[in-house]
Design an enzyme around this catalytic site. Structure first.
Site, short mmCIF file in Angstrom:
data_model
loop_
_atom_site.label_atom_id
_atom_site.label_comp_id
_atom_site.label_asym_id
_atom_site.label_seq_id
_atom_site.Cartn_x
_atom_site.Cartn_y
_atom_site.Cartn_z
N ASP A 169 0.88 -1.18 0.00
CA ASP A 169 0.00 0.00 0.00
C ASP A 169 0.91 1.22 0.00
OD1 ASP A 169 -1.89 1.93 0.35
OD2 ASP A 169 -2.67 1.17 2.25
N SER A 170 1.58 1.41 -1.11
CA SER A 170 2.66 2.39 -1.17
C SER A 170 2.22 3.70 -1.81
CB SER A 170 3.83 1.82 -1.99
OG SER A 170 3.40 1.57 -3.31
N THR A 171 3.09 4.69 -1.70
CA THR A 171 2.90 5.94 -2.43
C THR A 171 3.30 5.71 -3.88
OG1 THR A 171 5.14 6.62 -1.81
CG2 THR A 171 3.34 7.36 -0.40
N PRO A 202 10.09 8.60 -1.21
CA PRO A 202 10.29 7.50 -0.26
C PRO A 202 9.78 6.15 -0.74
CG PRO A 202 9.42 9.44 0.86
CD PRO A 202 9.35 9.73 -0.61
#
EC number: 2.5.1.16
Length: 284
Positions: A155-157, A162
């Site tokens: 569930d990343s950006t 980052p």
């Protein structure tokens, strides 16, 4: 004076929301964090100016990233979530009493603390006893894991800043190793609509499909994400999300959802032709 939040989706397209007030802003060690309040979407959370979550439509994203894999294999016991600092993914996972352990790896503790304070609707289960939060780079964390998890949710950006390391072949390979012999990997797969996001989607899909026996892509409409058309990747060592879906088993759990249902589960894998063509480009 009116205050508006505006995100640039392309050089020629912008998305805006009228802001009632700014609740929180911080420049953490990793990124700028803003939490704003609006009439139309309620409270919403951005990182480096990019939309992450709104109170009004977050249920769509979190339903789809969690309940699709969980309905495919309701026997999942150990889960790793990478990213997810707003807590919405964790909230949905904790609804399954059969899950024994949830490790959440988030690089930026400031995100978690801000969401606990200002976004309690999503962050409400971050302190549940099955949840173990580790503040570390997800890429580094999975390097040392082997056969530890039944499900990994990335569930990343977006794939820069980052979150950049979470879109590499090394990372996906380590996720494969960290999964059990029937493990499932689900990740947010970006949008296929605008060229920049479509390239990221194709790059991620290409890296994952070389590792897993079963590779699928599914979709949802998320109004506040670029173009509204958003994809998720489903990769598995054993389970097919359509063939292995046990409708009655999932319904027997009694989980009430706002977006996900088992009819939608099957339908969301039926992709538009232009998306199928994109995914097949590298195979030709």
């Amino acid at each position: 004076m009116e205050l508006w939040y505006t995100e640039k989706h392309t050089e020629d397209v912008k998305f805006s929301i009228r802001v009632d007030r700014e609740l929180y802003t911080e420049q953490s060690k990793f990124q700028r964090i803003d939490i704003l309040e609006s009439k139309e979407f309620g409270r919403f959370f951005t990182l480096d100016g990019l939309m992450m979550v709104t109170e009004k439509d977050e249920f769509i994203y979190h339903d789809m990233i969690v309940h699709v894999p969980m309905a495919t294999n309701p026997n999942i016991k150990k889960v790793l979530v990478i990213g997810a600092g707003d807590g919405g993914t964790i909230r949905e996972l904790t609804r399954y009493k059969t899950i024994e352990k949830i490790d959440m790896v988030e690089i930026d503790e400031s995100v978690v603390e801000a969401c606990k304070k200002y976004l309690p609707k999503t962050a409400c289960k971050l302190e549940e006893e099955r949840v173990n939060i580790v503040y570390e780079d997800g890429l580094k964390f999975v390097r040392n894991k082997e056969n530890d998890y039944d499900l990994i949710i990335v569930d990343s950006t977006d794939p820069f800043g980052p979150g950049e390391g979470l879109f590499t072949k090394e990372f996906y390979g380590n996720c494969y190793k960290a999964l059990s012999e029937d493990g499932i990997l689900v990740n947010q797969h970006e949008s296929p609509y605008y060229e920049y996001y479509a390239k990221s989607m194709k790059d991620a899909h290409e890296k994952i499909q070389g590792l897993f026996k079963i590779n699928k892509v599914y979709q949802a409409h998320i109004p506040t994400y670029p173009s509204g058309h958003w994809l998720f990747g489903f990769a598995s060592k054993k389970y097919d999300p359509i063939k292995d879906l046990n409708v009655e088993a999932w319904k027997s759990l009694g989980i009430q959802t706002k977006y996900y249902n088992t009819d939608l589960h099957v339908g969301c894998f039926a992709l538009p032709t232009y998306v199928i063509d994109m995914l097949n480009e590298d195979k030709e």
